[in-house]
Design an enzyme around this catalytic site. Structure first.
Site, PDB file in Angstrom:
ATOM      1  N   HIS A 189       0.825  -1.210   0.000  1.00  0.00           N
ATOM      2  CA  HIS A 189       0.000   0.000   0.000  1.00  0.00           C
ATOM      3  C   HIS A 189       0.860   1.261   0.000  1.00  0.00           C
ATOM      4  CE1 HIS A 189      -4.279  -1.433   1.073  1.00  0.00           C
ATOM      5  NE2 HIS A 189      -3.607  -2.447   0.548  1.00  0.00           N
ATOM      6  N   GLY A 222       5.012   5.908  -4.878  1.00  0.00           N
ATOM      7  CA  GLY A 222       6.296   5.273  -4.663  1.00  0.00           C
ATOM      8  C   GLY A 222       6.535   4.819  -3.236  1.00  0.00           C
ATOM      9  N   GLU A 237      -2.568   9.201   4.708  1.00  0.00           N
ATOM     10  CA  GLU A 237      -3.205   8.158   3.915  1.00  0.00           C
ATOM     11  C   GLU A 237      -3.913   7.097   4.745  1.00  0.00           C
ATOM     12  OE1 GLU A 237       0.003   6.655   1.525  1.00  0.00           O
ATOM     13  OE2 GLU A 237       0.474   8.649   0.724  1.00  0.00           O
ATOM     14  N   ASN A 293      -7.366   1.782   3.326  1.00  0.00           N
ATOM     15  CA  ASN A 293      -6.514   1.671   4.508  1.00  0.00           C
ATOM     16  C   ASN A 293      -7.268   1.772   5.829  1.00  0.00           C
ATOM     17  OD1 ASN A 293      -4.370   1.626   2.693  1.00  0.00           O
ATOM     18  ND2 ASN A 293      -3.926   3.810   2.910  1.00  0.00           N
ATOM     19  N   HIS A 341      -1.740 -12.965  -0.939  1.00  0.00           N
ATOM     20  CA  HIS A 341      -2.973 -13.317  -0.240  1.00  0.00           C
ATOM     21  C   HIS A 341      -2.995 -14.780   0.185  1.00  0.00           C
ATOM     22  CE1 HIS A 341      -5.491  -9.709  -1.888  1.00  0.00           C
ATOM     23  NE2 HIS A 341      -4.617  -9.374  -0.961  1.00  0.00           N
TER      24      HIS A 341
END
Length: 321
Positions: free
Chosen positions: A67, A73, A89, A95, A195
């Site tokens: 994330h 970046g 963020e 998030n 995952h």
């Protein structure tokens, strides 16, 4: 007490003078070898200890790095806390109430600053190394992390909302999102297999559970925990059969239509195309997957890093200096 503090400051000054940080603008796996050879072993020690306490934290640390890198970046912008004059963020849709592991990053930063006798290792590099060490701690293959990133002084809530791939994305949207970050469809399939670790909340997979074709046994089991309406939104379910082991069961699950997230199952939608072929390929080649995952993580970690004199090295990963 004052004498002890002066002694420590003097020792730190000696270290800085003997081992100045490299000024190169390129990432290197040897960036801290002279400046602080204890940096990487210290990060690994803290990560392994955190995962021993709670295996789920490995997936969380891996996700933090992803994330971070997808939003302007790999610069540790995702770690910045909101202040009275700054919105970071952490409250972005992908998030908020979802990212975890910030306390472990704080623990790592404190330990590394102590081991290096000063503020020498960036929070962005900590995220990259902690992601790798999480993979290794949970059974994945070792890979060499490129180092030398610096930390941003800014973050973007809007960009976090726009740039991070959503769990409801179809395959074309996923391919486009990864391509915009310089990553291929192979990178998409390999990195999605992160995952194989961790859990997702009911609120993220509820639509797939009731509105899409999914393995009937899995659907019946999950519907007991995740009702179609009402509560249960925060109830977690494992993303594959072995959520605390880094393996290829993620690919096996996709082939059995057991992908928990819509975006995951899209990689094997229709059983045709390049993505589906890669799912079959990696599902049958554990060692190849491990090597290619490491290579893809290196490419992920090389997205628009701040180097040289850009940015800063934060003393506290939650705030700019």
């Amino acid at each position: 007490m004052a004498t002890c503090r002066l002694t420590l400051l003097y020792a730190a000054a000696v270290v800085f003078s003997l081992y100045p940080l490299p000024a190169a603008s390129r990432l290197s796996p040897n960036f801290y070898d002279d400046a602080c050879p204890r940096a990487l072993p210290t990060i690994r020690f803290v990560v392994f200890a955190a995962i021993a306490r709670e295996p789920r934290i490995g997936a969380s640390l891996l996700r933090l790095h992803f994330h971070d890198c997808f939003v302007n970046g790999c610069d540790a912008s995702v770690l910045l806390d909101d202040t009275e004059t700054f919105v970071g963020e952490k409250t972005a849709g992908p998030n908020n109430n979802s990212l975890r592991g910030f306390d472990v990053v704080d623990e790592i930063k404190t330990a590394v600053n102590f081991a290096c006798l000063g503020n020498m290792v960036s929070c962005a590099d900590i995220l990259a190394v902690a992601a790798r060490d999480s993979v290794v701690a949970l059974g994945g293959q070792e890979y060499e992390v490129q180092l030398g990133r610096r930390d941003s002084r800014t973050a973007s809530l809007d960009d976090a909302n726009k740039e991070i791939p959503a769990p409801f994305f179809d395959l074309p949207a996923l391919v486009s999102s990864f391509d915009s970050h310089g990553l291929s469809i192979r990178d998409l399939v390999v990195l999605s297999a992160a995952h194989t670790l961790g859990f997702a909340r009911c609120t993220v997979f509820r639509d797939r559970l009731y509105n899409e074709t999914i393995d009937p046994d899995l659907a019946r089991y999950l519907q007991l925990q995740c009702p179609s309406t009402g509560g249960g939104g925060d109830i977690p379910a494992p993303l594959d059969r072995t959520p605390a082991t880094f393996d290829t069961s993620y690919f096996e699950g996709l082939r059995q239509n057991r992908g928990l997230l819509h975006s995951d199952q899209q990689l094997f939608a229709g059983e045709g195309g390049e993505a589906a072929a890669l799912v079959r390929y990696y599902g049958e080649r554990v060692e190849v997957f491990g090597v290619d995952f490491g290579d893809a993580m290196i490419r992920l970690g090389s997205i628009a890093p701040l180097t040289g004199d850009d940015g800063e090295i934060r003393e506290n990963c939650r705030f700019v200096n």
